[in-house]
Enzyme design. Structure first.
Site, PDB file in Angstrom:
ATOM      1  CB  SER A 175      67.169  64.164   7.666  1.00  0.00           C
ATOM      2  OG  SER A 175      66.201  64.964   7.020  1.00  0.00           O
ATOM      3  CE  LYS A 203      68.871  67.661  10.828  1.00  0.00           C
ATOM      4  NZ  LYS A 203      67.493  67.967  11.305  1.00  0.00           N
ATOM      5  CG  ASN A 250      68.600  64.330  13.030  1.00  0.00           C
ATOM      6  OD1 ASN A 250      69.035  65.470  12.955  1.00  0.00           O
ATOM      7  ND2 ASN A 250      67.818  63.811  12.093  1.00  0.00           N
ATOM      8  NE  ARG A 254      34.703  48.870  45.631  1.00  0.00           N
ATOM      9  CZ  ARG A 254      35.099  48.524  46.859  1.00  0.00           C
ATOM     10  NH1 ARG A 254      35.856  49.338  47.580  1.00  0.00           N
ATOM     11  NH2 ARG A 254      34.751  47.362  47.373  1.00  0.00           N
TER      12      ARG A 254
END
Length: 376
Positions: free
Chosen positions: A267, A273, A275, A306
């Protein structure tokens, strides 16, 4: 669009390398060369012209940006590319693009690109499924608490959880492989009747399919169920990847701590942290897939012989859907191949009241059954 900034973050860099502008140009040129070769095989154009065009195409230098600007007037890049090939081939130029319309070349090139990019997507799906299977085998009897509606339920094993991940990804991979492998060549000419190649039209189409290693089929200019099936298979594959990615994100939460990624993200403001960023970005990539698939399904109403708009809407949308599904598969593979399992945390959470240490039923037997039934 292909992005050097974001494709690596969301796992799409390997797929994107097969879907860039240069790849599109290469596919378009490959179709034109294979088409003139197929036409020469059946006497529609001189063999010498086909050889000249092939030699010219091999040395052709196409600036995608310039081709894109030249494509504005006609609404697709085939028209200016054909002009370039004809000018470069000299007298043989009259044999370029025999009996075809722009959609024939665009659709067939798109099918080639799906095959090229699909190899990467399928490889990562298999890698993710194999990683889940390895986790299931290793933790066949590792007890943990099952959770329903976000609450502690009854005991299960982490092996059974991982076997479920494997089953979903395997099924999605098998279906996607089936759809991609069945995508055919497109050759119908101006109105889908092969009139300009009569009486050799079907034979030329078959030769073109063999040359490009694609399935053969009658013209499908405005019958787009194949594109819808591809959109669905890619979206389902993305969803199959999102399920285990979501579980990893939840199980890696601080309060549970039952798994963690081998290379967790950090982080910018909270250094403590760790993650589960591979799973996070797998979920992010997968979230884009249903909306992109919806665009392709909504564009299925090609009018008459088309389409005026729905066909054009497919090109970039299909690219983006391949990148979304491919990115989800790649990031999930990274997450699961390095996933660290923490049985002690699973045991601690399992011991919380009111469930306690009840037996996990037939979890081990179900792991064995699911792995034995893997879709290959």
């Amino acid at each position: 669009m292909v992005s050097a900034l974001f494709d690596p973050v969301f796992g799409a860099d390997r797929v994107a390398a097969r879907l860039d502008d240069a790849s599109w140009v290469a596919a378009l040129v490959a179709v034109e060369v294979a088409l003139v070769r197929a036409a020469a095989e059946h006497g529609v154009v001189p063999t010498a012209d086909a050889e000249r065009i092939e030699a010219v195409a091999a040395g052709l230098r196409v600036d995608p940006a310039a081709l894109g600007r030249a494509a504005v007037e006609g609404g697709n890049p085939v028209i200016p590319l054909v002009r370039m090939l004809r000018a470069a081939a000299g007298e043989a130029g009259a044999s370029v693009h025999p009996g075809a319309t722009s959609q024939d070349v665009m659709d067939t090139a798109a099918v080639l690109l799906v095959g090229w990019a699909g190899e990467v997507v399928l490889d990562d799906l298999r890698g993710a499924a194999d990683a889940a299977a390895a986790l299931a085998q290793e933790h066949r009897d590792t007890p943990m608490i099952a959770r329903t509606l976000g609450q502690q339920a009854l005991p299960t094993t982490f092996g059974l959880v991982a076997a479920g991940w494997c089953t979903g990804v395997d099924r999605a991979r098998a279906r996607l492989a089936e759809v991609v492998g069945a995508l055919p060549v497109q050759l119908g000419g101006a109105a889908g009747t092969l009139a300009a190649l009569h009486p050799h039209g079907p034979a030329v189409a078959a030769s073109l399919a063999r040359a490009l290693r694609l399935a053969d089929a009658a013209p499908w200019h405005t019958e787009r169920t194949r594109i819808g099936e591809l959109a669905g298979a890619l979206a389902v594959a993305a969803g199959a990847c999102a399920k285990p990615a979501t579980d990893v994100v939840l199980l890696a939460g601080t309060e549970l701590g039952e798994v963690s990624e081998a290379a967790p993200g950090d982080s910018s403001s909270m250094p403590h942290k760790r993650n589960p960023i591979a799973a996070v970005t797998a979920r992010a990539a997968a979230r884009r897939a249903p909306g992109l698939a919806a665009v392709l399904l909504a564009a299925a109403d090609h009018e008459h012989q088309r389409a005026a708009g729905p066909w054009h809407a497919e090109w970039q949308t299909l690219d983006e859907l391949l990148r979304a599904a491919g990115g989800a598969a790649a990031r999930l593979r990274t997450s699961l191949e390095g996933l660290q399992v923490h049985p002690e945390r699973m045991a601690a959470n399992l011991a919380l009241p009111p469930v306690g240490a009840a037996a996990p039923g037939h979890a081990g037997e179900l792991v064995d059954r699911l792995l034995a039934e893997r879709v290959r």
